[in-house]
Design a protein around this motif. Structure first.
Motif, PDB file in Angstrom:
ATOM      1  N   ALA A  70       0.920  -1.199   0.061  1.00 25.48           N
ATOM      2  CA  ALA A  70      -0.005  -0.211   0.009  1.00 25.48           C
ATOM      3  C   ALA A  70       0.848   1.211   0.028  1.00 25.48           C
ATOM      4  CB  ALA A  70      -1.078   0.018   1.323  1.00 25.48           C
ATOM      5  N   LYS A  71       1.455   1.591  -1.126  1.00 27.42           N
ATOM      6  CA  LYS A  71       2.350   2.718  -1.318  1.00 27.42           C
ATOM      7  C   LYS A  71       1.923   3.407  -2.478  1.00 27.42           C
ATOM      8  CE  LYS A  71       6.575   2.058  -0.413  1.00 27.42           C
ATOM      9  NZ  LYS A  71       8.113   1.575  -0.501  1.00 27.42           N
ATOM     10  N   PRO A  72       2.482   4.821  -2.703  1.00 29.73           N
ATOM     11  CA  PRO A  72       2.064   5.432  -3.840  1.00 29.73           C
ATOM     12  C   PRO A  72       2.782   4.631  -5.055  1.00 29.73           C
ATOM     13  CG  PRO A  72       2.677   6.772  -2.116  1.00 29.73           C
ATOM     14  CD  PRO A  72       2.909   5.310  -1.588  1.00 29.73           C
ATOM     15  N   HIS A  73       2.017   4.516  -6.227  1.00 28.46           N
ATOM     16  CA  HIS A  73       2.527   4.099  -7.390  1.00 28.46           C
ATOM     17  C   HIS A  73       1.984   4.662  -8.562  1.00 28.46           C
ATOM     18  CE1 HIS A  73      -0.885   1.611  -5.871  1.00 28.46           C
ATOM     19  NE2 HIS A  73      -0.875   1.355  -7.301  1.00 28.46           N
ATOM     20  N   ALA A  74       2.388   4.541  -9.705  1.00 26.02           N
ATOM     21  CA  ALA A  74       1.889   5.203 -10.914  1.00 26.02           C
ATOM     22  C   ALA A  74       2.144   4.334 -12.184  1.00 26.02           C
ATOM     23  CB  ALA A  74       2.486   6.513 -10.919  1.00 26.02           C
ATOM     24  N   LEU A  75       1.321   4.635 -13.199  1.00 25.21           N
ATOM     25  CA  LEU A  75       1.335   4.153 -14.476  1.00 25.21           C
ATOM     26  C   LEU A  75       1.255   5.323 -15.381  1.00 25.21           C
ATOM     27  CD1 LEU A  75       1.729   1.475 -16.526  1.00 25.21           C
ATOM     28  CD2 LEU A  75      -0.680   1.743 -16.440  1.00 25.21           C
ATOM     29  N   THR A  76       2.346   5.590 -16.362  1.00 22.72           N
ATOM     30  CA  THR A  76       2.276   6.769 -17.372  1.00 22.72           C
ATOM     31  C   THR A  76       2.560   6.184 -18.782  1.00 22.72           C
ATOM     32  OG1 THR A  76       3.004   8.222 -15.602  1.00 22.72           O
ATOM     33  CG2 THR A  76       3.092   8.979 -18.009  1.00 22.72           C
ATOM     34  N   LEU A 134      -4.400   8.759 -33.762  1.00 22.43           N
ATOM     35  CA  LEU A 134      -4.027   7.488 -33.161  1.00 22.43           C
ATOM     36  C   LEU A 134      -4.915   7.858 -31.841  1.00 22.43           C
ATOM     37  CD1 LEU A 134      -0.449   6.442 -34.178  1.00 22.43           C
ATOM     38  CD2 LEU A 134      -2.609   5.967 -35.377  1.00 22.43           C
ATOM     39  N   LYS A 135      -5.281   6.575 -31.407  1.00 21.00           N
ATOM     40  CA  LYS A 135      -6.102   6.451 -30.004  1.00 21.00           C
ATOM     41  C   LYS A 135      -5.148   5.507 -29.077  1.00 21.00           C
ATOM     42  CE  LYS A 135     -10.584   8.124 -30.123  1.00 21.00           C
ATOM     43  NZ  LYS A 135     -12.152   7.686 -29.917  1.00 21.00           N
ATOM     44  N   LEU A 136      -4.941   5.827 -27.790  1.00 23.88           N
ATOM     45  CA  LEU A 136      -4.462   4.788 -26.941  1.00 23.88           C
ATOM     46  C   LEU A 136      -5.618   4.309 -26.028  1.00 23.88           C
ATOM     47  CD1 LEU A 136      -1.866   3.413 -25.968  1.00 23.88           C
ATOM     48  CD2 LEU A 136      -1.609   5.078 -24.227  1.00 23.88           C
ATOM     49  N   LEU A 137      -6.196   3.206 -26.225  1.00 18.78           N
ATOM     50  CA  LEU A 137      -7.386   2.726 -25.686  1.00 18.78           C
ATOM     51  C   LEU A 137      -7.156   2.609 -24.239  1.00 18.78           C
ATOM     52  CD1 LEU A 137      -9.084   0.455 -28.119  1.00 18.78           C
ATOM     53  CD2 LEU A 137      -9.236   2.881 -27.873  1.00 18.78           C
ATOM     54  N   GLU A 138      -8.195   2.618 -23.261  1.00 21.08           N
ATOM     55  CA  GLU A 138      -7.874   2.280 -21.936  1.00 21.08           C
ATOM     56  C   GLU A 138      -7.217   0.904 -21.630  1.00 21.08           C
ATOM     57  OE1 GLU A 138      -8.308   3.408 -17.808  1.00 21.08           O
ATOM     58  OE2 GLU A 138      -8.549   4.544 -19.692  1.00 21.08           O
ATOM     59  N   LEU A 198      -3.885  -2.801 -10.688  1.00 18.06           N
ATOM     60  CA  LEU A 198      -2.769  -1.762 -10.031  1.00 18.06           C
ATOM     61  C   LEU A 198      -3.801  -1.102  -9.204  1.00 18.06           C
ATOM     62  CD1 LEU A 198      -0.800  -0.708 -13.146  1.00 18.06           C
ATOM     63  CD2 LEU A 198      -0.176  -2.070 -11.093  1.00 18.06           C
ATOM     64  N   ARG A 199      -5.045  -0.960  -9.125  1.00 13.47           N
ATOM     65  CA  ARG A 199      -5.594  -0.179  -8.147  1.00 13.47           C
ATOM     66  C   ARG A 199      -5.041   1.418  -8.244  1.00 13.47           C
ATOM     67  NH1 ARG A 199      -6.660  -4.201  -2.918  1.00 13.47           N
ATOM     68  NH2 ARG A 199      -8.177  -5.702  -4.080  1.00 13.47           N
ATOM     69  N   VAL A 200      -5.340   1.839  -9.533  1.00 14.18           N
ATOM     70  CA  VAL A 200      -5.025   3.056  -9.722  1.00 14.18           C
ATOM     71  C   VAL A 200      -6.114   3.881 -10.502  1.00 14.18           C
ATOM     72  CG1 VAL A 200      -2.274   2.731  -9.879  1.00 14.18           C
ATOM     73  CG2 VAL A 200      -4.022   2.398 -11.987  1.00 14.18           C
ATOM     74  N   THR A 201      -6.191   5.123 -10.413  1.00 21.57           N
ATOM     75  CA  THR A 201      -7.395   5.895 -11.111  1.00 21.57           C
ATOM     76  C   THR A 201      -6.686   7.069 -12.095  1.00 21.57           C
ATOM     77  OG1 THR A 201      -7.707   7.433  -9.372  1.00 21.57           O
ATOM     78  CG2 THR A 201      -9.005   5.769  -9.377  1.00 21.57           C
ATOM     79  N   PRO A 202      -7.138   7.674 -12.861  1.00 20.24           N
ATOM     80  CA  PRO A 202      -6.475   8.710 -13.713  1.00 20.24           C
ATOM     81  C   PRO A 202      -5.850   9.936 -12.855  1.00 20.24           C
ATOM     82  CG  PRO A 202      -8.423   7.894 -14.874  1.00 20.24           C
ATOM     83  CD  PRO A 202      -8.400   7.395 -13.501  1.00 20.24           C
ATOM     84  N   SER A 204      -0.513  11.964 -23.819  1.00 19.56           N
ATOM     85  CA  SER A 204      -0.056  11.101 -22.578  1.00 19.56           C
ATOM     86  C   SER A 204      -1.198  11.031 -21.412  1.00 19.56           C
ATOM     87  CB  SER A 204       1.048  12.282 -22.070  1.00 19.56           C
ATOM     88  OG  SER A 204       1.787  11.500 -20.936  1.00 19.56           O
ATOM     89  N   ARG A 205      -0.987  10.196 -20.732  1.00 27.72           N
ATOM     90  CA  ARG A 205      -2.073   9.705 -19.705  1.00 27.72           C
ATOM     91  C   ARG A 205      -1.282   9.077 -18.569  1.00 27.72           C
ATOM     92  NH1 ARG A 205      -6.020  12.599 -19.186  1.00 27.72           N
ATOM     93  NH2 ARG A 205      -7.993  11.714 -18.216  1.00 27.72           N
ATOM     94  N   SER A 206      -1.697   9.581 -17.273  1.00 29.23           N
ATOM     95  CA  SER A 206      -0.997   9.051 -16.156  1.00 29.23           C
ATOM     96  C   SER A 206      -2.189   8.458 -15.129  1.00 29.23           C
ATOM     97  CB  SER A 206      -0.164  10.093 -15.249  1.00 29.23           C
ATOM     98  OG  SER A 206       0.860  10.416 -15.972  1.00 29.23           O
ATOM     99  N   TRP A 207      -1.896   7.140 -14.584  1.00 32.18           N
ATOM    100  CA  TRP A 207      -2.824   6.943 -13.298  1.00 32.18           C
ATOM    101  C   TRP A 207      -1.914   6.509 -12.154  1.00 32.18           C
ATOM    102  CZ3 TRP A 207      -2.304   5.145 -18.296  1.00 32.18           C
ATOM    103  CH2 TRP A 207      -3.286   5.231 -19.305  1.00 32.18           C
TER     104      TRP A 207
END
Length: 472
Positions: free
Chosen positions: A346-352, A373-377, A384-388, A405-408
């Motif tokens: 349970a620590k901060p983490h991210a996906l970009t 071009l589209k980067l789909l969800e 990962l239990r992340v949100t935008p 560019s998108r980050s979760w």
């Protein structure tokens, strides 16, 4: 006259470098354009210069980096009657009132041609440099308008770009620009001060009195773009060292879009800056969050890029890159391995994820960008239990250019099983009613990180089929 001839000069120079048996520099991949036409601010219609850059980028596979432009004219600060009142104001008040005045001039501080380019990267200037505190105290009559916030310089041109796309794409250091009071009546008027030892980027200068090691100081979006171009070269060198011919044997255009994606990939909005713009520029209603984000991206684009962060390796993160060519009505899936070391923490983490491409263009039509071009969800991201991330451009705003560019983010413990992957899908679509048969190159960068968990990189590398010669 000079600026009216620039498109012709650029066209002739690029053809001389890249075309024919007598090409002078056939390997050129990155072109820096630290100049713009002050008489041609972007007003919704693409300039001939920008259209040329878009065509050359797609035709030759060149990554153009273009300065957003600078506005050095005076402007008013109605909140302050005298220079002393401005200088003595608390840092936050100084920042708020400067930002408020610049926001009132947004329509007059648009990008300068060719910064509205669709295929190129547009760089704005952020207010930071490496000047020491001792040298900073020599500023004398010049005043720091943003002493406690990381933001675009007062002179840096503002977005958006063509079709309301995100522009500038990101910010890089353009020196901590100070202001000098040039008039005071009912209130003061200020000008951006010239760069110097107290606020500027140190650069080589022409020889003085026979000495060949002279230095000077510069600032603004031209300097920021030069740093962006250098960073792109550093990224290329790192990829070449790590992957050898697996990278260098790629076609020019694919290497160019990979660099485009990786260069913009670390960009992020400083949270305090985004909050300041939201509170000062508004609109105030929380229901108008799209307009709030629109105003933030006018100043920041996708955010600030730290050059070292764009190149350096870290044990607690893994960055993936992929490239390919998409034909009409095609899509491609990219599988990203998720290290099991993240599970249960349970620590901060991210996906970009950052997607970049070069589009063919259709001159004379409203749908100038022929392919999107589209980067789909991504599939499997729920594990990962992340949100935008809230501090980023709205997804609809991000879909209007050739860079997405998108980050979760999250801090709940991920639920990850052995051999878990996240599936990213890149999909090609015609831009509205336009149909183009030409192939489109794309570059994709993806970073997965959990700060402090040092096994992330090693576990990901162990699962990849591609072996690097060195860490990137």
């Amino acid at each position: 006259r000079y600026y009216s001839r620039c498109p012709d000069v650029i066209y002739t120079a690029v053809l001389a470098m890249r075309e024919g048996r007598e090409a002078t520099a056939p390997g050129v991949l990155i072109v820096n354009l630290s100049l713009g036409n002050a008489r041609r601010p972007f007003q919704g219609q693409l300039s001939a210069w920008a259209r040329l850059i878009d065509r050359l980028a797609y035709r030759f596979g060149i990554l153009f980096l273009v300065s957003a432009g600078n506005y050095l004219s005076r402007f008013s600060l109605p909140a302050f009657a005298t220079s002393i009142a401005f200088e003595d104001a608390p840092p936050n008040e100084r920042s708020v009132e400067t930002l408020r005045s610049i926001a009132g001039l947004m329509a007059e501080r648009r990008l300068l041609a060719p910064a509205e380019t669709v295929n190129g990267i547009t760089v704005g200037a952020s207010n930071n440099d490496a000047v020491t505190d001792g040298d900073r105290r020599t500023a004398r009559v010049n005043i720091d308008p943003y002493p406690a916030v990381h933001i675009a310089n007062p002179s840096s041109a503002l977005g958006p770009g063509f079709a309301r796309s995100v522009k500038p794409d990101f910010l890089m250091p353009g020196a901590k620009e100070h202001l000098v009071v040039v008039r005071s009546d009912a209130h003061i008027e200020v000008n951006p001060a010239r760069p110097g030892r107290y606020a500027g980027l140190r650069v080589a200068a022409p020889p003085v009195s026979g000495g060949e090691n002279a230095v000077g100081y510069t600032a603004g979006t031209s300097a920021a773009t030069a740093l962006g171009s250098r960073t792109a070269h550093r990224i290329h060198d790192a990829l070449e060292e790590a992957y050898g011919s697996s990278f260098t044997d790629l076609p020019h255009i694919q290497r160019a879009v990979v660099l485009k994606a990786l260069l913009a990939h670390p960009a992020k909005w400083p949270s305090d800056t985004a909050s300041l713009i939201k509170a000062t520029v508004g609109p105030p209603s929380g229901r108008q969050y799209v307009q709030q984000k629109d105003n933030i991206r006018r100043f920041l684009g996708y955010g600030y890029v730290d050059a070292d962060d764009a190149v350096a390796c870290a044990a607690d993160r893994a960055t993936f890159w992929a490239t390919g060519i998409l034909d009409e009505k095609k899509r491609v899936n990219i599988s990203v391995p998720v290290p099991i070391v993240l599970s249960g923490k349970a620590k901060p983490h991210a996906l970009t994820a950052t997607l970049a491409w070069f589009t063919p263009v259709v001159a004379g039509r409203k749908n100038y960008r022929a392919v999107r071009l589209k980067l789909l969800e991504p599939a499997g991201i729920e594990g990962l239990r992340v949100t935008p991330l809230s501090a980023q451009p709205d997804s609809n705003q991000s879909n209007r250019g050739t860079l997405f560019s998108r980050s979760w983010t999250g801090d709940r413990a991920p639920d990850i099983g052995p051999d878990m992957t996240i599936q990213f899908e890149v999909q090609r679509e015609p831009d509205l009613s336009v149909t183009i048969d030409e192939s489109v190159p794309f570059g994709l960068a993806i970073t997965l990180t959990m700060p402090g968990v040092v096994q992330v990189y090693d576990q990901v590398q162990a699962r990849l089929a591609v072996r690097t010669r060195a860490r990137v």
